[in-house]
Write an enzyme that holds these catalytic residues in place. Structure first.
Site, PDB file in Angstrom:
ATOM      1  N   LYS A  70       0.859  -1.189   0.000  1.00 56.12           N
ATOM      2  CA  LYS A  70       0.000   0.000   0.000  1.00 56.12           C
ATOM      3  C   LYS A  70       0.890   1.232   0.000  1.00 56.12           C
ATOM      4  O   LYS A  70       1.692   1.432   0.911  1.00 56.12           O
ATOM      5  CB  LYS A  70      -0.906  -0.005   1.229  1.00 56.12           C
ATOM      6  CG  LYS A  70      -1.766   1.240   1.335  1.00 56.12           C
ATOM      7  CD  LYS A  70      -2.769   1.149   2.478  1.00 56.12           C
ATOM      8  CE  LYS A  70      -3.543   2.443   2.615  1.00 56.12           C
ATOM      9  NZ  LYS A  70      -4.535   2.372   3.697  1.00 56.12           N
ATOM     10  N   LYS A 108      -2.136  -1.454  -3.886  1.00 63.79           N
ATOM     11  CA  LYS A 108      -3.006  -0.286  -3.829  1.00 63.79           C
ATOM     12  C   LYS A 108      -2.173   0.985  -3.895  1.00 63.79           C
ATOM     13  O   LYS A 108      -1.182   1.067  -3.168  1.00 63.79           O
ATOM     14  CB  LYS A 108      -3.787  -0.343  -2.507  1.00 63.79           C
ATOM     15  CG  LYS A 108      -4.639   0.867  -2.227  1.00 63.79           C
ATOM     16  CD  LYS A 108      -5.259   0.756  -0.873  1.00 63.79           C
ATOM     17  CE  LYS A 108      -5.960   2.056  -0.585  1.00 63.79           C
ATOM     18  NZ  LYS A 108      -6.306   2.236   0.778  1.00 63.79           N
TER      19      LYS A 108
HETATM   20  C1  PBG Z   1      -7.276   3.188   5.529  1.00 67.32           C
HETATM   21  C2  PBG Z   1      -7.663   3.151   4.106  1.00 67.32           C
HETATM   22  C3  PBG Z   1      -7.536   4.177   3.160  1.00 67.32           C
HETATM   23  C4  PBG Z   1      -8.072   3.688   1.965  1.00 67.32           C
HETATM   24  C5  PBG Z   1      -8.507   2.394   2.212  1.00 67.32           C
HETATM   25  N1  PBG Z   1      -8.225   2.074   3.539  1.00 67.32           N
HETATM   26  C6  PBG Z   1      -7.071   5.565   3.300  1.00 67.32           C
HETATM   27  C7  PBG Z   1      -5.709   5.889   3.650  1.00 67.32           C
HETATM   28  O1  PBG Z   1      -4.811   5.060   3.718  1.00 67.32           O
HETATM   29  O2  PBG Z   1      -5.516   7.078   3.912  1.00 67.32           O
HETATM   30  C8  PBG Z   1      -8.149   4.446   0.663  1.00 67.32           C
HETATM   31  C9  PBG Z   1      -9.090   3.917  -0.334  1.00 67.32           C
HETATM   32  C10 PBG Z   1      -9.424   4.864  -1.439  1.00 67.32           C
HETATM   33  O3  PBG Z   1      -8.788   5.909  -1.641  1.00 67.32           O
HETATM   34  O4  PBG Z   1     -10.381   4.553  -2.163  1.00 67.32           O
HETATM   35  N2  PBG Z   1      -8.306   2.759   6.366  1.00 67.32           N
END
Ligand code: PBG
Length: 331
Positions: A204, A257
């Protein structure tokens, strides 16, 4: 000298790659990648109240829902043939430790129970992270400016366990703390949830493409950023390491991601490990396409399908996408 068709053809058969592109029938026969509705996981935002349907300004067509409207939405999702949803909670109360994340009557726990009761057959995945529940919007316990890794693990494990107890079919830790998959696995196993799978947000990245999500989940950090735990967009080898570690710790599905800016990472991860691989087409990817389409600058439906196809072609077995319903209808 003039270079004519004769010279090209001389001696060797004239290769024309266009032959198999001449009709839709032929194109369909040589098509290498197919999207199906089974590929999709639909992200949903749930909050307290009833009859809530707040459209998110930066994500047209995506709503904050209350448990009752979530159930309606999920019936529609199931009827479209989409196998799974992933839930994000917007809690009533936020505090320093994000304690409502593991409250048995917390928003996610209520939502999961309602879905398991009213929408049988739908796979309910829960996002496991602290950022939606902490008053400071960080993914864990904060000490000064630091997000403290090891103290956060226990909270994540509690949160995951309470999602399991509410009836979740899968948990998906998205926090990027070191060691969290191991601790969650151990906690679930000790409580008897030995067959409950973990989908780990393994690679991520610290991405600007999460902007609209933070409006939707009301989880923007009050200070600082997420660069001390999410990955540097410049790194690729590190993604392979991250994924290897999560697999070793017990992840059943690994995720990359965002998706479109990281297609190379999806391909590497799929080739390297051959694991069930998920990709998250995140909020900013959705918002870009929606905004361009709204301006008449792009054909929204066409670009939606093309981007989803590219993610599958890169090696993803499943795609978390806000387009799931639209794409299911298009298919
Ligand atoms: C954290 C989380 C995020 C997203 C999914 N889980 C946000 C982040 O890391 O700030 C982002 C998903 C998206 O942008 O569609 N709980």
């Amino acid at each position: 000298m003039q270079f004519g068709i004769k010279e090209i053809v001389e001696g060797t058969p004239f290769v024309r790659t266009r032959r198999t592109r001449m009709t839709e029938g032929l194109r369909s026969m040589v098509r290498e990648t197919a999207l199906t509705v089974n590929d999709f996981i639909y992200p949903l935002f749930v909050m307290p109240g009833s009859n809530v349907r707040n459209e998110i300004r930066s994500m047209p067509g995506v709503f904050q829902l209350s448990v009752d409207t979530l159930v309606e939405e999920c019936r529609e999702v199931r009827d479209l043939g989409i196998p799974a949803v992933i839930l994000f909670g917007i809690p009533e109360h936020k505090d320093e430790t994000g304690s409502s994340a593991w409250d048995e009557n917390g928003i996610i726990q209520q939502a999961v129970r309602a879905l398991k009761k009213n929408v049988p057959g739908l796979v309910v995945i829960t996002d496991v992270c602290m950022c939606e529940y902490t008053s400071h919007g960080h993914c864990g316990i904060v000490d000064g400016e630091e997000i403290v890794n090891d103290a956060t693990l226990e909270l994540l494990a509690r949160e995951a366990l309470s999602h399991a107890q509410a009836g979740a079919d899968m948990v998906a830790p998205s926090d990027m703390m070191d060691g969290r998959v191991a601790v969650i696995r151990e906690t679930l196993d000790a409580a008897g949830y030995t067959t409950l799978p973990i989908m780990s947000y393994a690679a991520k990245y610290s991405s600007g493409f999460y902007g609209p999500f933070r409006d939707a989940a009301e989880s923007a950090p009050a200070f600082g950023d997420r660069r001390s735990h999410q990955m540097d967009p410049a790194n690729s080898n590190e993604a392979v390491r991250e994924v290897a570690i999560d697999i070793e710790e017990g992840a059943d599905i690994v995720m990359v991601k965002p998706a479109l800016p990281y297609l190379d990472i999806i391909r590497r991860v799929k080739d390297e490990f051959g694991m069930p691989t998920a990709a998250y087409q995140v909020s900013g990817e959705y918002a870009m396409i929606k905004a361009a389409a709204a301006n008449g600058w792009l054909d929204g439906d066409r670009v939606m399908m093309e981007s989803l196809l590219s993610i599958k072609r890169a090696g993803a077995d499943m795609i978390l996408t806000y387009f799931a319903k639209d794409a299911a209808r298009a298919l």
